[in-house]
Each structure stands twice: as C-alpha cells, then as structure tokens.
Design an enzyme around this catalytic site. Structure first.
Site, PDB file in Angstrom:
ATOM      1  N   CYS A   1     -10.197  -4.887  18.695  1.00 31.26           N
ATOM      2  CA  CYS A   1      -9.812  -4.765  17.249  1.00 31.26           C
ATOM      3  C   CYS A   1      -8.438  -5.022  16.901  1.00 31.26           C
ATOM      4  O   CYS A   1      -7.841  -5.321  15.691  1.00 31.26           O
ATOM      5  CB  CYS A   1     -10.042  -3.626  16.547  1.00 31.26           C
ATOM      6  SG  CYS A   1     -11.704  -3.059  16.510  1.00 31.26           S
TER       7      CYS A   1
ATOM      8  N   VAL B   1      -1.866  -6.744  23.196  1.00 31.58           N
ATOM      9  CA  VAL B   1      -3.054  -7.535  24.109  1.00 31.58           C
ATOM     10  C   VAL B   1      -2.608  -8.742  24.423  1.00 31.58           C
ATOM     11  O   VAL B   1      -3.525  -9.441  25.137  1.00 31.58           O
ATOM     12  CB  VAL B   1      -4.221  -7.611  22.993  1.00 31.58           C
ATOM     13  CG1 VAL B   1      -4.653  -6.027  22.658  1.00 31.58           C
ATOM     14  CG2 VAL B   1      -4.038  -8.114  21.827  1.00 31.58           C
TER      15      VAL B   1
ATOM     16  N   LYS C   1     -10.168 -16.765  14.451  1.00 36.42           N
ATOM     17  CA  LYS C   1     -11.310 -15.825  14.265  1.00 36.42           C
ATOM     18  C   LYS C   1     -12.709 -16.804  14.787  1.00 36.42           C
ATOM     19  O   LYS C   1     -13.453 -16.486  15.373  1.00 36.42           O
ATOM     20  CB  LYS C   1     -11.286 -15.204  13.087  1.00 36.42           C
ATOM     21  CG  LYS C   1     -10.186 -14.258  12.732  1.00 36.42           C
ATOM     22  CD  LYS C   1     -10.326 -13.159  13.677  1.00 36.42           C
ATOM     23  CE  LYS C   1      -9.391 -11.841  13.632  1.00 36.42           C
ATOM     24  NZ  LYS C   1      -9.563 -10.942  14.240  1.00 36.42           N
TER      25      LYS C   1
ATOM     26  N   ASP D   1      -2.626   0.549  21.691  1.00 28.17           N
ATOM     27  CA  ASP D   1      -2.065   0.082  20.429  1.00 28.17           C
ATOM     28  C   ASP D   1      -0.792  -0.114  20.616  1.00 28.17           C
ATOM     29  O   ASP D   1      -0.181   0.600  21.506  1.00 28.17           O
ATOM     30  CB  ASP D   1      -2.421   0.921  19.059  1.00 28.17           C
ATOM     31  CG  ASP D   1      -2.551   0.419  17.793  1.00 28.17           C
ATOM     32  OD1 ASP D   1      -1.513  -0.172  17.600  1.00 28.17           O
ATOM     33  OD2 ASP D   1      -3.549   0.192  17.379  1.00 28.17           O
TER      34      ASP D   1
ATOM     35  N   PHE E   1     -12.612  -4.678   4.274  1.00 27.79           N
ATOM     36  CA  PHE E   1     -12.679  -3.384   4.756  1.00 27.79           C
ATOM     37  C   PHE E   1     -11.360  -2.614   4.179  1.00 27.79           C
ATOM     38  O   PHE E   1     -10.241  -3.246   4.106  1.00 27.79           O
ATOM     39  CB  PHE E   1     -12.605  -3.219   6.120  1.00 27.79           C
ATOM     40  CG  PHE E   1     -14.433  -3.246   6.540  1.00 27.79           C
ATOM     41  CD1 PHE E   1     -14.927  -2.010   7.032  1.00 27.79           C
ATOM     42  CD2 PHE E   1     -14.943  -4.308   6.456  1.00 27.79           C
ATOM     43  CE1 PHE E   1     -16.204  -2.099   7.340  1.00 27.79           C
ATOM     44  CE2 PHE E   1     -16.183  -4.287   7.026  1.00 27.79           C
ATOM     45  CZ  PHE E   1     -17.089  -3.435   7.304  1.00 27.79           C
TER      46      PHE E   1
ATOM     47  N   SER F   1      -5.581   2.754  14.149  1.00 28.32           N
ATOM     48  CA  SER F   1      -5.889   2.521  12.627  1.00 28.32           C
ATOM     49  C   SER F   1      -6.953   1.651  12.353  1.00 28.32           C
ATOM     50  O   SER F   1      -7.287   1.031  13.284  1.00 28.32           O
ATOM     51  CB  SER F   1      -4.513   2.330  12.119  1.00 28.32           C
ATOM     52  OG  SER F   1      -4.165   1.109  12.322  1.00 28.32           O
TER      53      SER F   1
ATOM     54  N   SER G   1     -14.118 -12.535  12.045  1.00 26.47           N
ATOM     55  CA  SER G   1     -13.888 -12.142  10.530  1.00 26.47           C
ATOM     56  C   SER G   1     -14.853 -13.172   9.634  1.00 26.47           C
ATOM     57  O   SER G   1     -15.274 -14.291  10.118  1.00 26.47           O
ATOM     58  CB  SER G   1     -12.478 -12.611  10.242  1.00 26.47           C
ATOM     59  OG  SER G   1     -12.341 -12.549   8.647  1.00 26.47           O
TER      60      SER G   1
ATOM     61  N   TYR H   1      -5.418 -18.262  10.836  1.00 27.07           N
ATOM     62  CA  TYR H   1      -6.273 -17.039  10.850  1.00 27.07           C
ATOM     63  C   TYR H   1      -7.648 -17.516  11.134  1.00 27.07           C
ATOM     64  O   TYR H   1      -8.428 -16.939  12.059  1.00 27.07           O
ATOM     65  CB  TYR H   1      -6.104 -16.104   9.456  1.00 27.07           C
ATOM     66  CG  TYR H   1      -6.857 -14.812   9.558  1.00 27.07           C
ATOM     67  CD1 TYR H   1      -6.308 -13.827  10.757  1.00 27.07           C
ATOM     68  CD2 TYR H   1      -8.103 -14.669   9.011  1.00 27.07           C
ATOM     69  CE1 TYR H   1      -7.094 -12.635  10.407  1.00 27.07           C
ATOM     70  CE2 TYR H   1      -8.747 -13.544   9.196  1.00 27.07           C
ATOM     71  CZ  TYR H   1      -8.157 -12.601  10.037  1.00 27.07           C
ATOM     72  OH  TYR H   1      -8.827 -11.314   9.929  1.00 27.07           O
TER      73      TYR H   1
END
Length: 253
Positions: free
Chosen positions: A84, A58, A163, A36, A192, A15, A146, A159
């Site tokens: 991703c 992952v 990143k 996934d 997004f 997704s 990001s 976060y």
C-alpha cells in the site's frame, strides 16, 4: 488460505489503505508486520494490533531486504504481502514553467512501481519457503494500483504510468509464481478517505463524493481491507486486478 497465525507484511501500514488492511487481517488472525517511513504511527498501530512495526523505504533494496529479514526473525516466512506504500503526485507534462521536471516522474515510478516490485520479489522469496496447504498454496501478494491506471486525468501522467505498471505486471507475476503456489492480485481503488484525501477541505471532499454513482461517499480503508481479505481467502482468485470505486469513471479533469 486460513489466516490464523499467518505472517502478513503490509507496506504503508501506518495509515490509510494499509492501516485498513492491517486492521482487517489482524482481526482475522494474521500476525501483522507494518512497514512504513512513519515509524511512530506504525509502532502505535502495531502495538494495538499485536504486531510489529519496521521502518522501511520500499523503493530502496537494502531497506526492504533488512525489513523482511527482521519480519522473518520475528514471525517466520511471510504468507501474505500487501503493498500500500505509495505517493500521489500531480504535474502537467507541459506546465507554466516548461516541461515537467524529469525527477518528479522518476520518483513517482520508483516509489509506486519499483517499490511494489521490490516488495513482490522479497515476499515471493520468503513464501517459497513455506509449507503448502492442501491446494498447494504457499502465499498471496496483493498490490495496490488505482483507477487512475485506466482513466488518468490531466496532470496524472506520472501517477497513472506508475499505477498502470502495477496493473501490467500482475498477470505475468501470477503466471510465473504459480509453480511455487503463490498468487498475485491487484486492487485498483477509487476515492477513499485516506490522509491524502483528508488533507483537502471538507467542501472538496463532499464535491468528489457527490460525483460517485453509488454509494455517493468516499470509501473507508477497512472496505479496502475487506477486499484484500476476500482475495486471501478465495483460492482461485489469481492474476486479477479488481476495481473498488463505486462505479465511478474519471473525467479528463
């Protein structure tokens, strides 16, 4: 790189940004493997794209190693890897109930940063086995960061750190893997239309989109995929982190 028949591994491929990248690469002729935890969604998309789906965490070495071994057996050594998979977390360092739970910070780093490195190391190991093209290229790895890596907002310490780490390892990885003919780039997307975003009310989504200079709308996952495709096809794009954000610069909150 010519994508026709090239094995491409995409994490978080069921997704969002991963799905967008998978659709664009499959349309260009790549043989996609979707990794996934949402295996049913991944299998449905893989069937549509003529690829395969493998359940993978992952952040777990054994899980990723097994997934790469399965992909190798099905498609051959990976030539394109796009990371991703990730989690979005929010929490203040000093909240109403005291300091942030350290486990939240650790989990965010482990999935977003360690997980990205885990895929990078395994992809590079397979890519070195591939025959080089006329440029000497054997493969390309594309990470996802990001814009929060650069303008982290209040509540995004974990976060943003995760990143920012992805951005920080891009150039040294590209430099180290250059002798194998492997390129490494990173995309730093802004706002997004992903499942995480779609979980918010339409009112909130519209308000966020209105703050984007141009175009004043949320990005589509396929637009992320188009940039990934350009990175694959442009042989001298290496060691770069590219923002994809409609010129937005995040405010503190």
């Amino acid at each position: 790189m010519n994508l026709q028949g090239v094995p491409a591994i995409i994490t978080g491929g069921a997704s969002g940004l991963g799905e967008g990248a998978a659709r664009v690469l499959a349309a260009a002729g790549a043989k996609v493997t979707l990794l996934d935890l949402q295996i049913e969604k991944a299998e449905q998309l893989a069937a549509e794209l003529g690829g395969i789906a493998i359940k993978c965490d992952v952040s777990n070495a054994e899980s990723a190693e097994q997934a790469f071994a399965q992909s190798l057996a099905a498609h051959g050594p990976c030539g394109i890897a796009i990371s991703c998979a990730g989690i979005g977390t929010a929490g203040r360092i000093l909240g109403r109930d005291g300091p942030m739970d350290l486990s939240l910070f650790s989990k965010t780093i482990n999935v977003n940063l360690v997980g990205t490195f885990n895929i990078l190391r395994l992809a590079a190991d397979q890519m070195q086995q591939r025959e080089p093209n006329a440029d000497g290229e054997r493969g390309i790895i594309i990470n996802t960061a990001s814009i929060a890596a650069f303008e982290g907002q209040i509540g995004q310490a974990a976060y943003s750190a995760s990143k920012g780490g992805v951005v920080g390892m891009t150039l040294p990885a590209a430099r180290e893997l250059a002798r194998f003919g492997i390129r490494v780039n990173t995309i730093a997307p802004g706002l997004f239309k992903t499942p995480m975003m779609e979980a918010m009310s339409q009112e909130v989504q519209d308000a966020l989109a209105a703050g984007l200079p141009f175009p004043s709308r949320l990005g589509h996952p396929e637009e992320f995929g188009k940039l990934a495709l350009h990175m694959v096809e442009n042989p001298i794009m290496n060691g770069e982190t590219v923002r994809l954000d409609s010129a937005v610069r995040l405010q503190p909150k």
